[in-house]
Design a protein around this motif. Structure first.
Motif, PDB file in Angstrom:
ATOM      1  N   ALA A 299       0.753   4.114  -3.163  1.00  0.00           N
ATOM      2  CA  ALA A 299       0.168   5.388  -2.986  1.00  0.00           C
ATOM      3  C   ALA A 299       1.189   6.480  -3.396  1.00  0.00           C
ATOM      4  CB  ALA A 299       0.083   5.578  -1.334  1.00  0.00           C
TER       5      ALA A 299
ATOM      6  N   GLY B 263       0.751  -1.187   0.302  1.00  0.00           N
ATOM      7  CA  GLY B 263      -0.118   0.067   0.067  1.00  0.00           C
ATOM      8  C   GLY B 263       0.800   1.315   0.053  1.00  0.00           C
TER       9      GLY B 263
ATOM     10  N   PRO C 150      -6.324   3.889  -0.206  1.00  0.00           N
ATOM     11  CA  PRO C 150      -5.607   2.659  -0.712  1.00  0.00           C
ATOM     12  C   PRO C 150      -6.260   2.104  -2.255  1.00  0.00           C
ATOM     13  CG  PRO C 150      -7.377   1.850   1.070  1.00  0.00           C
ATOM     14  CD  PRO C 150      -7.267   3.625   1.055  1.00  0.00           C
TER      15      PRO C 150
END
Length: 501
Positions: free
Chosen positions: A122, A118, A348
């Motif tokens: 990002a 994640g 997410p």
């Protein structure tokens, strides 16, 4: 002389049938190399169908599905290119077979991507360029499409040229280049690029230092001891326990919110996992040590278990870091529209997007990994299990720390940094270690110790020159990749806009 009985068979028919058999064998031989690409195409088709199901109710479905195909293609490239770095040493040391290594790597890659990917996703999807401004101007989709396509083209070209490029450098450079082409330098978050570039410099050095530190520990407490086997039986389970405990704590930090589980509770659980791993590893190592001589060759046998563990950890770290190279741009494209299946901006990445990247990496390594693993496994046999363990553990630790901070780093260059750290440390240790010299004097009962390779100064210089030249090749590939991928992405973006907008 009696007449021979008449032959009731047609020899020409048998010959024709034999020819057909040979043709079938030839076709089978010729088409065998096409099996893996065919399966890869099937995977891309399934990925596109999978994406279509989730984005069917949103605008620009065709573009999203096309971006999914590009992301899947990038994931296949990553899996095919980098798997040998993760498990090649373990296979080369005969600690694990190729089929077992492939299955282990595939599972760990998927777990790493889904559990810990994640933060890096990002960064690639939201922080390198100002995605809000790009989305408001309608340029985000084309920007990220251009980044995916140009990065894939550059990776394929570099692989064909046998250049040691990084997929991370390629995708980051491509996003920057496409962003500048779309809206100018102001769209790029240069402070984020500064942090990423700094990480690219620091992480290989950090990995090399960690690898040297691990090797110093092993040499001090295991190799250069009077009773090597006793040292190995004591310390190898400890190393396995520490590795498992730290990894368990990291997983808890990544997956469990602080309000559900405090930091001290996570540390205690990690300590419990470490103790359990130590208890499990201790009898296994003791059983392996039965009948082994007090020699370094015996240590190679005992270090196979921790080497497999470190290879699994490195595969997990690779999945956590490199999945963003494939699906970071796709996540940005998916977030650009609104749907009940789409994550909110800045949130997410959708799970289905992560799964496409994770499965793509695993399919790539399963289809194209065996040849590369054999190649690296044969070339890396001089990196014995002890040194290979230090390389894998230091690289995995460094990549995991970078991934938890959201910094996309090159797992390949981190692994290379670990190898050079081990190599440079061995050069220093061979010359300067008093413990090693005292050990060799005690064993040989001579006052002067001169190893065969130390007698030929020219050979030592030649080997060092080769190592330095390889290091400079890596640096050159790193310097070239970002501007080349950025330039290519800008060209692809302008071409896409001219043709389709």
């Amino acid at each position: 002389m009696p007449d021979r009985p008449a032959r009731l068979t047609k020899p020409t028919l048998d010959k024709d049938l034999d020819k057909l058999t040979h043709v079938e064998d030839t076709i089978r031989y010729v088409t065998r190399p096409l099996v893996a690409p065919g399966i890869a195409l099937i995977f891309l088709g399934l990925a596109m169908l999978f994406a279509g199901f989730y984005v069917l109710d949103r605008p620009r479905v065709t573009l999203t599905v096309a971006a999914t195909a590009l992301a899947g293609y990038m994931a296949l490239n990553i899996g095919a290119k980098d798997v040998a770095n993760n498990v090649g040493a373990a296979v080369g040391a005969r600690a694990i077979t190729i089929p077992s290594a492939l299955v282990m790597a595939a599972i760990c890659e998927i777990l790493g991507a889904t559990i810990a990917g994640g933060p890096v996703i990002a960064t690639v999807s939201s922080h390198i360029v100002d995605v809000t401004e790009a989305a408001n101007t309608g340029k985000l989709t084309w920007l990220m499409m251009a980044a995916l396509l140009s990065a894939a083209i550059w990776i394929n070209l570099a692989t064909w040229l046998k250049a040691p490029v990084s997929t991370t450098h390629a995708i980051v450079g491509a996003v920057v280049g496409a962003g500048i082409a779309s809206s100018g330098p102001g769209l790029v978050n240069w402070h984020v690029m500064l942090a990423i570039s700094s990480a690219w410099v620091v992480t290989p050095i950090l990995a090399g230092a960690l690898a040297a530190l691990f090797l110093f520990f092993i040499k001090t407490f295991i190799i250069y001891r009077e009773d090597k086997i006793a040292g190995a039986k004591y310390w190898i389970p400890v190393l396995m326990g520490v590795m498992a405990g730290i990894f368990a704590t990291y997983i808890l930090v990544q997956t469990t919110p602080a309000e559900n589980l405090s930091g001290s509770a996570k540390a205690l659980i990690g300590l419990g996992v470490g103790l359990a791993a130590w208890l499990i590893a201790r009898p296994l190592v003791i059983r392996q040590s039965v009948g082994l001589d007090n020699k370094n060759s015996a240590l190679r046998t005992l270090f196979r278990l921790p080497l497999v563990g470190s290879a699994a950890l490195l595969s997990f770290a690779h999945g956590a870091n490199d999945v963003a190279n494939a699906i970071g741009p796709l996540a940005a494209i998916v977030r650009a529209g609104g749907s009940k299946f789409v994550a909110p901006p800045g949130g997410p990445a959708p799970l289905w997007v992560v799964l496409i990247g994770a499965c793509g990496i695993s399919v790539g390594l399963l289809l194209f990994g065996p040849r590369l693993i054999r190649l690296v496994g044969e070339q890396i046999t001089k990196l014995n299990p002890m040194r290979a363990y230090c390389v894998a553990l230091s690289a995995a630790s460094t990549v995991i720390v970078a991934a938890s901070l959201g910094l996309p780093v090159s797992s390949t260059h981190v692994a290379v940094g670990s190898v050079f750290g081990v190599g440079f440390f061995r050069e220093w240790y061979t010359t300067h270690s008093k413990r090693r010299l005292a050990y060799l004097r005690h064993k040989s009962e001579h006052l002067e110790i001169e190893e065969p390779e130390e007698r030929n100064i020219d050979e030592i210089r030649r080997r060092r020159l080769v190592r330095r030249s390889h290091f400079m090749t890596i640096i050159a590939a790193w310097i070239v990749t970002v501007p080349v991928s950025a330039t290519l992405a800008a060209i692809v973006y302008w071409a896409m806009v001219a043709l389709f907008v």
